[in-house]
Design a protein around this motif. Structure first.
Motif, PDB file in Angstrom:
ATOM      1  N   GLY A  84      -0.031   2.736  -9.986  1.00  0.00           N
ATOM      2  CA  GLY A  84       0.023   2.853  -8.536  1.00  0.00           C
ATOM      3  C   GLY A  84      -1.502   2.132  -8.145  1.00  0.00           C
ATOM      4  O   GLY A  84      -1.450   1.451  -6.976  1.00  0.00           O
ATOM      5  N   MET A  85      -2.550   2.551  -8.852  1.00  0.00           N
ATOM      6  CA  MET A  85      -3.936   1.938  -8.585  1.00  0.00           C
ATOM      7  C   MET A  85      -3.810   0.410  -8.630  1.00  0.00           C
ATOM      8  O   MET A  85      -4.367  -0.412  -7.886  1.00  0.00           O
ATOM      9  CB  MET A  85      -4.816   2.464  -9.721  1.00  0.00           C
ATOM     10  CG  MET A  85      -5.481   4.007  -8.919  1.00  0.00           C
ATOM     11  SD  MET A  85      -6.245   4.731 -10.177  1.00  0.00           S
ATOM     12  CE  MET A  85      -7.789   3.855 -10.245  1.00  0.00           C
ATOM     13  N   LEU A  86      -3.111  -0.077  -9.787  1.00  0.00           N
ATOM     14  CA  LEU A  86      -3.092  -1.504  -9.835  1.00  0.00           C
ATOM     15  C   LEU A  86      -2.318  -2.078  -8.343  1.00  0.00           C
ATOM     16  O   LEU A  86      -2.858  -3.235  -8.074  1.00  0.00           O
ATOM     17  CB  LEU A  86      -2.242  -1.888 -11.156  1.00  0.00           C
ATOM     18  CG  LEU A  86      -2.856  -1.644 -12.455  1.00  0.00           C
ATOM     19  CD1 LEU A  86      -1.862  -1.921 -13.427  1.00  0.00           C
ATOM     20  CD2 LEU A  86      -4.103  -2.549 -12.326  1.00  0.00           C
ATOM     21  N   ILE A  87      -1.478  -1.587  -8.187  1.00  0.00           N
ATOM     22  CA  ILE A  87      -0.623  -1.994  -6.869  1.00  0.00           C
ATOM     23  C   ILE A  87      -1.477  -2.148  -5.584  1.00  0.00           C
ATOM     24  O   ILE A  87      -1.618  -2.911  -4.831  1.00  0.00           O
ATOM     25  CB  ILE A  87       0.628  -1.381  -6.663  1.00  0.00           C
ATOM     26  CG1 ILE A  87       1.741  -1.341  -7.702  1.00  0.00           C
ATOM     27  CG2 ILE A  87       1.304  -1.710  -5.184  1.00  0.00           C
ATOM     28  CD1 ILE A  87       2.792  -0.375  -7.688  1.00  0.00           C
ATOM     29  N   THR A 119     -12.310  -1.777   3.668  1.00  0.00           N
ATOM     30  CA  THR A 119     -12.317  -0.291   4.016  1.00  0.00           C
ATOM     31  C   THR A 119     -11.293   0.297   4.847  1.00  0.00           C
ATOM     32  O   THR A 119     -10.778   1.444   4.621  1.00  0.00           O
ATOM     33  CB  THR A 119     -13.885  -0.155   4.633  1.00  0.00           C
ATOM     34  OG1 THR A 119     -14.839  -0.842   3.838  1.00  0.00           O
ATOM     35  CG2 THR A 119     -14.117   1.240   4.988  1.00  0.00           C
ATOM     36  N   LEU A 120     -10.839  -0.793   5.631  1.00  0.00           N
ATOM     37  CA  LEU A 120      -9.771  -0.161   6.614  1.00  0.00           C
ATOM     38  C   LEU A 120      -8.550   0.084   5.824  1.00  0.00           C
ATOM     39  O   LEU A 120      -7.929   0.966   5.768  1.00  0.00           O
ATOM     40  CB  LEU A 120      -9.350  -1.095   7.784  1.00  0.00           C
ATOM     41  CG  LEU A 120      -8.214  -0.576   8.525  1.00  0.00           C
ATOM     42  CD1 LEU A 120      -8.551   0.677   9.336  1.00  0.00           C
ATOM     43  CD2 LEU A 120      -8.127  -1.765   9.691  1.00  0.00           C
ATOM     44  N   ARG A 121      -8.183  -0.871   4.599  1.00  0.00           N
ATOM     45  CA  ARG A 121      -7.182  -0.771   3.903  1.00  0.00           C
ATOM     46  C   ARG A 121      -7.303   0.489   2.851  1.00  0.00           C
ATOM     47  O   ARG A 121      -6.315   1.221   2.516  1.00  0.00           O
ATOM     48  CB  ARG A 121      -7.044  -2.167   2.987  1.00  0.00           C
ATOM     49  CG  ARG A 121      -6.434  -2.998   3.772  1.00  0.00           C
ATOM     50  CD  ARG A 121      -6.083  -4.172   3.147  1.00  0.00           C
ATOM     51  NE  ARG A 121      -5.694  -5.554   3.690  1.00  0.00           N
ATOM     52  CZ  ARG A 121      -5.735  -6.750   3.402  1.00  0.00           C
ATOM     53  NH1 ARG A 121      -6.305  -6.962   2.274  1.00  0.00           N
ATOM     54  NH2 ARG A 121      -5.097  -7.632   4.222  1.00  0.00           N
ATOM     55  N   THR A 122      -8.450   0.742   2.656  1.00  0.00           N
ATOM     56  CA  THR A 122      -8.873   1.534   1.637  1.00  0.00           C
ATOM     57  C   THR A 122      -8.527   2.764   2.331  1.00  0.00           C
ATOM     58  O   THR A 122      -8.072   4.129   1.949  1.00  0.00           O
ATOM     59  CB  THR A 122     -10.270   1.571   1.011  1.00  0.00           C
ATOM     60  OG1 THR A 122     -10.288   0.573   0.274  1.00  0.00           O
ATOM     61  CG2 THR A 122     -10.635   2.937   0.105  1.00  0.00           C
ATOM     62  N   SER A 142      -5.767  -5.508  -1.933  1.00  0.00           N
ATOM     63  CA  SER A 142      -7.129  -5.429  -1.495  1.00  0.00           C
ATOM     64  C   SER A 142      -7.541  -4.316  -0.969  1.00  0.00           C
ATOM     65  O   SER A 142      -8.213  -4.153   0.207  1.00  0.00           O
ATOM     66  CB  SER A 142      -7.542  -6.531  -0.407  1.00  0.00           C
ATOM     67  OG  SER A 142      -6.822  -7.990  -1.120  1.00  0.00           O
ATOM     68  N   ALA A 143      -7.134  -3.115  -1.738  1.00  0.00           N
ATOM     69  CA  ALA A 143      -7.728  -1.899  -1.202  1.00  0.00           C
ATOM     70  C   ALA A 143      -8.112  -1.209  -2.537  1.00  0.00           C
ATOM     71  O   ALA A 143      -7.990  -1.495  -3.808  1.00  0.00           O
ATOM     72  CB  ALA A 143      -6.697  -1.003  -0.424  1.00  0.00           C
ATOM     73  N   SER A 144      -8.339   0.350  -2.206  1.00  0.00           N
ATOM     74  CA  SER A 144      -8.758   1.131  -3.330  1.00  0.00           C
ATOM     75  C   SER A 144      -8.329   2.361  -3.042  1.00  0.00           C
ATOM     76  O   SER A 144      -7.768   2.670  -1.912  1.00  0.00           O
ATOM     77  CB  SER A 144     -10.293   0.980  -3.826  1.00  0.00           C
ATOM     78  OG  SER A 144     -11.110   1.682  -3.043  1.00  0.00           O
ATOM     79  N   LEU A 145      -8.583   3.441  -3.745  1.00  0.00           N
ATOM     80  CA  LEU A 145      -8.317   4.825  -3.349  1.00  0.00           C
ATOM     81  C   LEU A 145      -9.607   5.364  -3.042  1.00  0.00           C
ATOM     82  O   LEU A 145      -9.746   6.647  -3.308  1.00  0.00           O
ATOM     83  CB  LEU A 145      -7.583   5.655  -4.440  1.00  0.00           C
ATOM     84  CG  LEU A 145      -6.169   5.022  -4.732  1.00  0.00           C
ATOM     85  CD1 LEU A 145      -5.458   5.809  -6.001  1.00  0.00           C
ATOM     86  CD2 LEU A 145      -5.190   5.114  -3.632  1.00  0.00           C
ATOM     87  N   LEU A 189       0.770  -1.289  -0.112  1.00  0.00           N
ATOM     88  CA  LEU A 189       0.019  -0.210   0.069  1.00  0.00           C
ATOM     89  C   LEU A 189       0.919   1.217  -0.090  1.00  0.00           C
ATOM     90  O   LEU A 189       0.454   2.287  -0.594  1.00  0.00           O
ATOM     91  CB  LEU A 189      -1.135  -0.128   1.110  1.00  0.00           C
ATOM     92  CG  LEU A 189      -2.236  -0.727   1.123  1.00  0.00           C
ATOM     93  CD1 LEU A 189      -3.023  -0.726   2.518  1.00  0.00           C
ATOM     94  CD2 LEU A 189      -3.021  -0.604  -0.073  1.00  0.00           C
ATOM     95  N   LEU A 190       1.887   1.274   0.758  1.00  0.00           N
ATOM     96  CA  LEU A 190       3.032   2.136   0.602  1.00  0.00           C
ATOM     97  C   LEU A 190       3.471   2.663  -0.677  1.00  0.00           C
ATOM     98  O   LEU A 190       3.517   3.821  -1.265  1.00  0.00           O
ATOM     99  CB  LEU A 190       4.019   1.894   1.767  1.00  0.00           C
ATOM    100  CG  LEU A 190       4.961   3.354   2.169  1.00  0.00           C
ATOM    101  CD1 LEU A 190       4.075   4.723   2.408  1.00  0.00           C
ATOM    102  CD2 LEU A 190       5.901   3.132   3.102  1.00  0.00           C
TER     103      LEU A 190
END
Length: 188
Positions: A109-112, A67-70, A117-120, A4-5
């Motif tokens: 970056g979005m693909l990563i 949601t937390l990851r997002t 298992s997150a989104s922006l 995520l970073l």
């Protein structure tokens, strides 16, 4: 967390490039750029604010882990958006190159971020839900939302900048459409 970073760093750098030439992209990031240009508010604060309603949708439809990851991804993009100007200083790049490169970086970056298992947030959540529930490619769904944001840019950005922004949004969404497919990522 490291994924995520990395993903949010790449996205925030792409957004920094767009901001340097006063261009936009689609999604809530583009909306946050537009609001920032119109009001002078910092991108990071606007980006978080625009994403809050979508986080509730994510919690309801995708669960608390997603949601937390997002939320972490949105917070990281917001925080990192102030790091690039401090590290790079003022940029005066060619707008054509900068808009295309910035959107390419945002797509990568979005693909990563998606891979982890997150989104922006924002329209990404809607695009991922359409892909999961309806079988539509996330990139094409996102493109529809992005067209609306880029057209809205006509109220704030000069027409030449909007045209470049539209080309950049096509680059970003082509990256997503070609690379983010149902079943490719199993939530790991």
């Amino acid at each position: 967390m490291a994924g995520l970073l990395v993903g949010t760093f790449v996205v925030s750098f792409g957004l920094h490039l767009l901001h340097a030439v006063e261009a936009v992209t689609g999604g809530t990031a583009g909306l946050a750029l537009l609001v920032g240009y119109a009001t002078g508010l910092p991108f990071g604060a606007v980006f978080v604010g625009v994403n809050l309603p979508f986080l509730a949708l994510g919690w309801w439809q995708k669960g608390w882990v997603f949601t937390l990851r997002t939320l972490v991804a949105v917070a990281l993009v917001s925080a990192l958006s102030s790091v690039h100007p401090a590290g790079l200083g003022e940029l005066a790049p060619d707008p054509r190159y900068t808009v295309l490169a910035g959107n390419l970086l945002i797509g990568i970056g979005m693909l990563i971020v998606f891979r982890h298992s997150a989104s922006l947030g924002g329209f990404n959540i809607l695009a991922l839900l359409a892909q999961e529930r309806l079988g539509w490619r996330a990139g094409y769904v996102q493109l529809g939302f992005d067209v609306a944001v880029v057209l809205l840019a006509l109220t704030v950005v000069p027409p030449a900048g909007v045209l470049l922004s539209a080309a950049g949004a096509v680059v970003l969404n082509t990256v997503l459409a070609m690379n983010h497919r149902p079943g490719r990522y199993l939530g790991h």
